[in-house]
Write an enzyme that holds these catalytic residues in place. Sequence first.
Site, PDB file in Angstrom:
ATOM      1  N   GLU A   1       0.644  -1.379  -0.075  1.00  0.00           N
ATOM      2  CA  GLU A   1      -0.399   0.020   0.841  1.00  0.00           C
ATOM      3  C   GLU A   1       1.103   1.280   0.409  1.00  0.00           C
ATOM      4  OE1 GLU A   1      -1.902  -0.353   3.573  1.00  0.00           O
ATOM      5  OE2 GLU A   1      -1.147  -2.454   3.762  1.00  0.00           O
TER       6      GLU A   1
ATOM      7  N   TYR B   1      -7.887   5.010  -2.273  1.00  0.00           N
ATOM      8  CA  TYR B   1      -9.204   5.239  -2.024  1.00  0.00           C
ATOM      9  C   TYR B   1      -8.313   6.485  -1.175  1.00  0.00           C
ATOM     10  CZ  TYR B   1      -5.762   1.997   0.760  1.00  0.00           C
ATOM     11  OH  TYR B   1      -4.609   1.637   1.161  1.00  0.00           O
TER      12      TYR B   1
ATOM     13  N   ASP C   1      -6.856   7.958   2.324  1.00  0.00           N
ATOM     14  CA  ASP C   1      -6.416   7.163   3.518  1.00  0.00           C
ATOM     15  C   ASP C   1      -6.600   8.548   4.747  1.00  0.00           C
ATOM     16  OD1 ASP C   1      -5.680   4.715   5.153  1.00  0.00           O
ATOM     17  OD2 ASP C   1      -4.459   5.076   5.478  1.00  0.00           O
TER      18      ASP C   1
ATOM     19  N   THR D   1      -1.691  -2.331  -3.405  1.00  0.00           N
ATOM     20  CA  THR D   1      -2.117  -3.190  -5.246  1.00  0.00           C
ATOM     21  C   THR D   1      -2.675  -5.004  -4.780  1.00  0.00           C
ATOM     22  OG1 THR D   1      -0.036  -4.905  -4.266  1.00  0.00           O
ATOM     23  CG2 THR D   1       0.048  -2.881  -5.354  1.00  0.00           C
TER      24      THR D   1
END
Lengths: 508, 65
Positions: free
Chosen positions: A10, A61, A63, A72
């Site tokens: 991420e 998204y 965060d 991923t």
Amino acid sequence: MAVRSLMGVETEYAITGIASNGVVSDRSRLIESLFAAARTSCRHLRDGSSGLFLTNGARLYVDRGYHPEFATPECHDPWEAVRYVRAGEALLLDLARQVKERNPHLRELSVFRSNVDYDRSGTTWGCHESYLHRISTMELPSQLIPHFVTRIIYAGAGGFNPMGPGAEFTLSPRAWLLPNVTAVDSTGDRGIFHIRDEPLAGAGWNRMHVICGESLCSDTAAVLKIGTTALILAAVEAGRRPGTAVQLQYPVPAIRTVASDPESRKGIQIQGGGQLSAIEIQRHYLAEVEACPPDRLPAWAGELCALWRAQLDRLDARDPALERTLDWAIKRALYRRWVSDRMPWSTMQRAGRLLELMERISARLEVGAINIAAALSGDASAESQLSPLEPLLNAQGLDWDDMRLFLRLRDELYEADVRFGQLGEKGIFEQLDRAGVLDHRLDRRAPASDARVEPPAGRAGVRGTWVQKLWQEGQAQQYRSDWTMVWHEATGRSLDLHDPFVSSAQWK
Amino acid sequence: MSEQQRHRTDPPGDNGGNPVTGGGNLGELHRAGDDLLAAGDEAIRRALSGNSEAFLRANRQKGGQ
């Protein structure tokens, strides 16, 4: 038969828009525009909040901290994981281009693979790794911490100590923002080892969530960062205890010692006595992995170990070729050159240490702390505030003009470091890569543009296929997805993806 | 004399104390290193905004995890 492995990354990205009149754009509006572009141009299913699961199985998204983040899909080897990281970067760059086209008042809209902000606030962007395993989570910290402390010799992003006033070069800026050995918190009081009990898979599976790593531009460094960690985990799963012989006496100071030692020669204190260098500890881990029976390791282990050994050999030999391969080594070479045309590198470092000392001493002055940078950017009367500090300056053989030059160069280096990982053609790494002066790409599994659309095999493949199918059938708005399930909102019918290695699934 | 002035008389060729090692052709290694540094200088020049202090202020944000 070799063991199966599953991993993912991420990455949090910084984003900045500057209008033609120089005004900084409202970041929340930029991000809303970015996600509006994503919802229009990407086939997707909504996640449980405002994010999107894409046809390649990945998730985009917003965060904590309000920035875009790309996770991923679940990948089977480190090359595949890096390929999807790069696919995420290409997607974000494309979305930023769309936003800029729709907002002609923007002079610049930049997306950065930033790891830290150089405002001494401790601001940092995460690049987290996840690894699937079946080991007791209690066992992991002791086996992995010496690896996390020392892997920065090849997996450090390079840059400057973000908590100091000078341009103190470090292999890993994030190392300075990890005050604890272990921690549950991932936003402030971070640890080298992150304890999180959120497997994102069915019973029996655990997820090791790693937050001490950094976003990397070099494919070689990124593959090594993920691959070595996955192999050590596999070795532990095979019954070996590779961390036991190299337990560190003081892991937090140790990671800072390694981060401050580009030659990787300094000794780190080991529990029970004695010292080992970061290279020696990494060689120990490599030997432990290679001692595992091949059938207890993933099929790609041999190739990764060869790459691992090659980089350790180069580090041992202080091979200048590293300056074309690893993030930190490329940066160090470039920044030294940039400075040395204007001021000796050693003076730059000395001036940085002096500034830190002056700040400390000025904080104790009766007249109150002096903002040294502000005083030096003002007129002669502002400079006169600094007279109590002049003996310190003279003792170092420097004058205020040297400090002015130092401050200008420091800010240029800080900007260069942010721009190094900027996505797109203005990014310094990207420019060097296009100029063909780097040697970081790995021929095997070269990044492919189809990773933007196509998922890897397994659970991500099932998810991605359904995202594609439901979108094509015009039903995507009725469905939602998370990592372990795709479901129909109205009826609750769902596709169970709790098995991380599932290759097909039935609606229930 | 300021450090800037003194610097002009410093000997060139500071490579950061890195001995040239490895099995590669020495000339090629040097050429590759020189190419990198020249391209790096150009890349930094192109990337910098011209007012780094203002750029860093504009770029300041909340960060993440």
